[in-house]
Design an enzyme around this catalytic site. Structure first.
Site, PDB file in Angstrom:
ATOM      1  N   CYS A 163     -23.547 -52.297  57.417  1.00 53.67           N
ATOM      2  CA  CYS A 163     -23.108 -52.707  56.062  1.00 53.67           C
ATOM      3  C   CYS A 163     -22.590 -51.362  55.212  1.00 53.67           C
ATOM      4  CB  CYS A 163     -23.938 -53.517  55.165  1.00 53.67           C
ATOM      5  SG  CYS A 163     -25.397 -54.145  56.382  1.00 53.67           S
TER       6      CYS A 163
ATOM      7  N   ARG B 154     -32.327 -49.772  66.534  1.00 59.24           N
ATOM      8  CA  ARG B 154     -33.577 -49.973  65.761  1.00 59.24           C
ATOM      9  C   ARG B 154     -34.677 -50.023  66.542  1.00 59.24           C
ATOM     10  NH1 ARG B 154     -31.510 -55.712  62.750  1.00 59.24           N
ATOM     11  NH2 ARG B 154     -29.509 -54.900  62.150  1.00 59.24           N
TER      12      ARG B 154
ATOM     13  N   GLN C 117     -23.080 -55.427  67.379  1.00 57.13           N
ATOM     14  CA  GLN C 117     -23.174 -56.521  66.737  1.00 57.13           C
ATOM     15  C   GLN C 117     -21.746 -56.966  66.447  1.00 57.13           C
ATOM     16  OE1 GLN C 117     -24.931 -55.246  62.756  1.00 57.13           O
ATOM     17  NE2 GLN C 117     -26.594 -56.912  63.248  1.00 57.13           N
TER      18      GLN C 117
ATOM     19  N   ASP D 192     -20.066 -57.497  64.207  1.00 56.44           N
ATOM     20  CA  ASP D 192     -20.200 -57.565  62.429  1.00 56.44           C
ATOM     21  C   ASP D 192     -18.928 -57.728  61.730  1.00 56.44           C
ATOM     22  OD1 ASP D 192     -22.049 -57.604  60.608  1.00 56.44           O
ATOM     23  OD2 ASP D 192     -22.688 -55.523  61.103  1.00 56.44           O
TER      24      ASP D 192
ATOM     25  N   HIS E  97     -18.364 -57.860  57.131  1.00 54.24           N
ATOM     26  CA  HIS E  97     -18.636 -57.835  55.869  1.00 54.24           C
ATOM     27  C   HIS E  97     -17.499 -58.269  55.042  1.00 54.24           C
ATOM     28  CE1 HIS E  97     -21.669 -55.424  57.502  1.00 54.24           C
ATOM     29  NE2 HIS E  97     -22.462 -56.125  57.127  1.00 54.24           N
TER      30      HIS E  97
ATOM     31  N   LYS F  64     -29.397 -67.372  53.530  1.00 51.52           N
ATOM     32  CA  LYS F  64     -28.673 -67.221  54.982  1.00 51.52           C
ATOM     33  C   LYS F  64     -28.528 -68.519  55.913  1.00 51.52           C
ATOM     34  CE  LYS F  64     -32.374 -65.521  57.317  1.00 51.52           C
ATOM     35  NZ  LYS F  64     -33.273 -64.603  58.549  1.00 51.52           N
TER      36      LYS F  64
ATOM     37  N   HIS G 143     -22.342 -61.037  54.845  1.00 54.38           N
ATOM     38  CA  HIS G 143     -22.695 -60.387  56.293  1.00 54.38           C
ATOM     39  C   HIS G 143     -22.642 -61.594  57.356  1.00 54.38           C
ATOM     40  CE1 HIS G 143     -25.180 -57.291  54.366  1.00 54.38           C
ATOM     41  NE2 HIS G 143     -25.360 -57.823  53.561  1.00 54.38           N
TER      42      HIS G 143
END
Length: 660
Positions: A355, A384, A402, A404, A406, A489, A535
């Site tokens: 992000c 992580r 990911q 991913d 945004h 979420k 997200h």
RNA sequence: GCCACCGUGGCUUAGCUCGGUAUAGCGACUGAUUCGUAAUCAGUAGGUCGGGGGUUCAAAUCCCCCCGGUGGCUCCA
């Protein structure tokens, strides 16, 4: 006179009578009842009916019945454990799916101990000990369990000072419990202790560590064996085993825990999936970007990820000069850590999420309401520091990519954009035939103040999540307290072969980061406004998704995903040229083809190649060569002989294009 | 991170209790065979037993530490 309604009839008794007697009368001796439902309340079979009521049996194979048996089985376990280990203090022992567990305060035990305990449990079952309920007042209870501080604590919390409660006794073993239970230990024949683990009292790692013993329990031998078979079958399709057998990925101890090496065959699957997603991103108006794997600490100070989540991150990267200087000054690790937290030392960090980078792409230009919604997507790799004990195969790793994106949107666009996100997830899951998933909407906990953003905004966003899920006709559950601190979420959760749940796709509304990064756009009014971020990652991560997918397909991927789509086997070496010719034709069409024209027998080749689970196994010999045809076995395992090559090509290309 | 268990050639595995430098199959390689639907025959190479330390004349086998894995616990912004 007591009137008891049972099995649709009213029976009359002159004196009080046990529920068991009534059920026996109505259903016969082999009713299969483990307990009774008296006026809709669960009671022991021995429960005495003193006034008119309704009674129904709880069958041993019903959910409620199994639950009761498993609960009783936990008591049986505790009885055996306390007999073998007199110092062991039983704490709690609930039934769970397929069985039960019981937590004991005791020294750790090993596999041999587990078998000894199981043996004693079987012996107790044979003794056919009656399981009796006793009611006691609080004072008596406290005397009975005075040597077990855990039970005392339960009484402090649950029962309070005034109210008495029940215990259950079998042989010399007594346990605090509200029941109900089966009437005798002989009812508990089909169980098996499965494993032990360590647990914490009240799930609190600062409290006592306990030994947890797990078991499974069923109402019949068949059910128990079926469960054992299922577990055996599940083990066969474990993605860690298949990943090795099918050469899809490798995790190397020299590279590091939880760091996935995608081998050539696995990479094909990943690339196909990414291609698939990319196509849908274009359809939905996304723009794809690339961002680096690291970023300055300042970036994460602004986002709030540093220093607060340090424990779950790889340590920062500090510039060599800075380190040297600090080392000359005899700086300790603790001081270094403080200097970094305070912002006095800068450095870089492996990105734990994408992000912040995406946000800086947003801020790289002034934005107006005409730019929104701005949808930035990236197959972004993040790192992580997961706890070592948590890492497992592809499903829980330390470095993962990911799918991913945004979305920077106005308040009014939230619902529409959420809808688009859910649609994408639905398309993906639908295409892959993953129908067995559940949708979870994470909402605020009512009593917490950890959330950022105004309650009004939260209400709007939560409502938008509900509407998005509902309007697509997806079944969903609302779970208060499951929201992130920055917004509600929607999660997509699938079960693996062992029934373990994995969160894959996620869609999250975020009010926090736009604030922290002071994001703005110019509205039609000429004023600056704050956008909202969404997200979303429909797969979650490529690693976890592929892991789940391997198990979902049991390694037999649909043709479009199959690492090798056609394996060509020759009958003998003289068909090599024909095989090469066919292979070239297919490869020219971008099909993934492997040829085995070696000198093994056809039986041997089939055996070898089937192990790799290709979509198509093609056999070429004299007949095919002479007639310019092919013979093959496809995903349906059916044998097709003497098919024209053109026909095969048109079928397989259609199949791939439509992702069947 | 915590508890229990496990770690022998690419894979599966014997040996470990009662210490004396390792067993077999698959795979690989070489040769023979050229074969129509789940293992053709013969031969060759390949391991110092997860890593390190200790005990011992001697350790895959016993002890300690570390690394990695499995099942749970905890965690998953």
């Amino acid at each position: 006179m007591i009137k008891v309604e049972c099995d649709g009839e009213v029976l009359e008794f002159s004196n009080e009578i046990s529920a068991n007697e009534v059920i026996k009368k109505a259903y016969g001796k082999k009713s299969g009842a483990v307990a009774a439902l008296v006026n809709d309340e669960e009671k022991d079979l021995s429960y005495l009916l003193t006034q008119s009521c309704r009674v129904e049996p709880i069958q041993d194979n019903s959910n409620e019945g199994l639950y009761i048996m498993r609960h009783s089985c936990a008591h049986l376990l505790a009885q055996a454990v306390t007999e073998l280990f007199p110092n062991a203090k039983p704490t709690i022992g609930p039934p769970i799916d397929d069985g039960f567990y019981y937590d004991f305060f005791m020294d750790p035990i090993n596999e041999d101990d587990l078998r000894r305990i199981e043996k004693l449990m079987k012996k107790i079952v044979k003794q056919n000990l009656p399981i009796e309920r006793q009611e006691h007042n609080n004072e008596t209870l406290r005397k009975m369990f005075s040597d077990n501080s855990f039970k005392m604590e339960i009484m402090d919390d649950k029962i309070g000072q005034e109210v008495g409660s029940s215990v259950y006794k079998q042989g010399n073993f007594v346990d605090l419990c509200r029941g109900p239970h089966v009437e005798s230990t002989s009812k508990l024949r089909w169980f098996k202790l499965t494993n032990t683990s360590q647990a914490f009292w009240r799930a609190d790692s600062s409290r006592e560590t306990l030994v947890r013993i797990y078991g499974m329990c069923y109402s019949s031998k068949e059910d128990l064996q079926n469960r054992e078979n299922l577990l055996r079958e599940a083990a066969k399709r474990d993605h860690r085993k298949l990943g090795k057998d099918l050469q899809l990925f490798h995790i190397d101890e020299m590279v590091g825990q939880g760091l996935v090496l995608w081998t050539p065959r696995g990479t094909i699957i990943r690339n196909e999936l990414q291609q698939f997603i990319s196509e849908h991103l274009i359809l939905q108006g996304y723009q794809q970007i690339y961002t680096p794997h690291i970023g300055k600490l300042d970036l994460y100070r602004t986002s709030g990820h540093f220093p607060y989540y340090q424990d779950s991150q790889y340590p920062p990267i500090i510039k060599r000069d800075t380190l040297r200087k600090l080392s000359d000054e005899n700086c300790t690790c603790g001081e270094l850590s403080n200097l970094m937290s305070d912002g006095e030392i800068d450095g870089y960090m492996l990105k734990p999420m994408n992000c912040p980078h995406h946000i800086r792409v947003y801020t790289s230009q002034p934005r107006s309401y005409r730019d929104l919604p701005l949808r930035l997507a990236e197959f972004g790799t993040v790192y992580r520091w997961e706890q070592s004990g948590e890492i497992s195969g592809m499903t829980r790793v330390r470095g993962f990519t990911q799918d991913d994106a945004h979305l920077f949107v106005t308040e009014e666009q939230i619902e529409q954009e959420l809808l688009g996100c859910i649609e994408l997830v639905k398309v993906i899951f639908g295409t892959l035939g993953m129908e067995d998933y559940r949708v979870r909407i994470g909402l605020r906990a009512s009593d917490s103040d950890k959330y950022v953003g105004s309650p009004e905004k939260w209400n709007t966003a939560e409502e938008a999540c509900r509407n998005a899920a509902a309007s697509l006709g997806v079944e969903f559950s609302e779970e208060p307290g499951e929201a992130a601190f920055y917004g509600p979420k929607i999660d997509f959760v699938v079960k693996d072969v062992l029934g373990r749940e994995w969160q894959l796709g996620t869609v999250q509304v975020d009010y926090n980061l736009p604030e922290r990064f002071d994001l703005t756009y110019v509205g039609s009014d000429g004023e600056k406004h704050r956008p909202v971020m969404i997200h979303r990652a429909p797969f979650g991560s490529m690693e976890r998704f592929c892991g789940v997918l391997i198990e979902h397909f049991n390694g037999m991927f649909p043709t479009w995903l199959s690492p090798t789509q056609v394996h060509i086997l020759t009958i003998s070496e003289k068909h090599k040229k024909y095989a090469e010719k066919i292979a070239k034709t297919l490869r020219d069409l971008a099909l993934r083809v492997e040829v085995d024209s070696g000198d093994d027998t056809i039986g041997k080749k089939l055996r070898t190649h089937r192990k790799m689970r290709p979509a198509y196994l093609m056999i070429l010999g004299d007949d095919e060569q002479k007639n310019e045809t092919v013979s093959f076995m496809g995903p349906d395992r059916e044998q097709n002989t003497g098919i024209l090559l053109e026909k095969f090509i048109s079928d397989i290309t259609t199949e791939i294009k439509s992702k069947l």
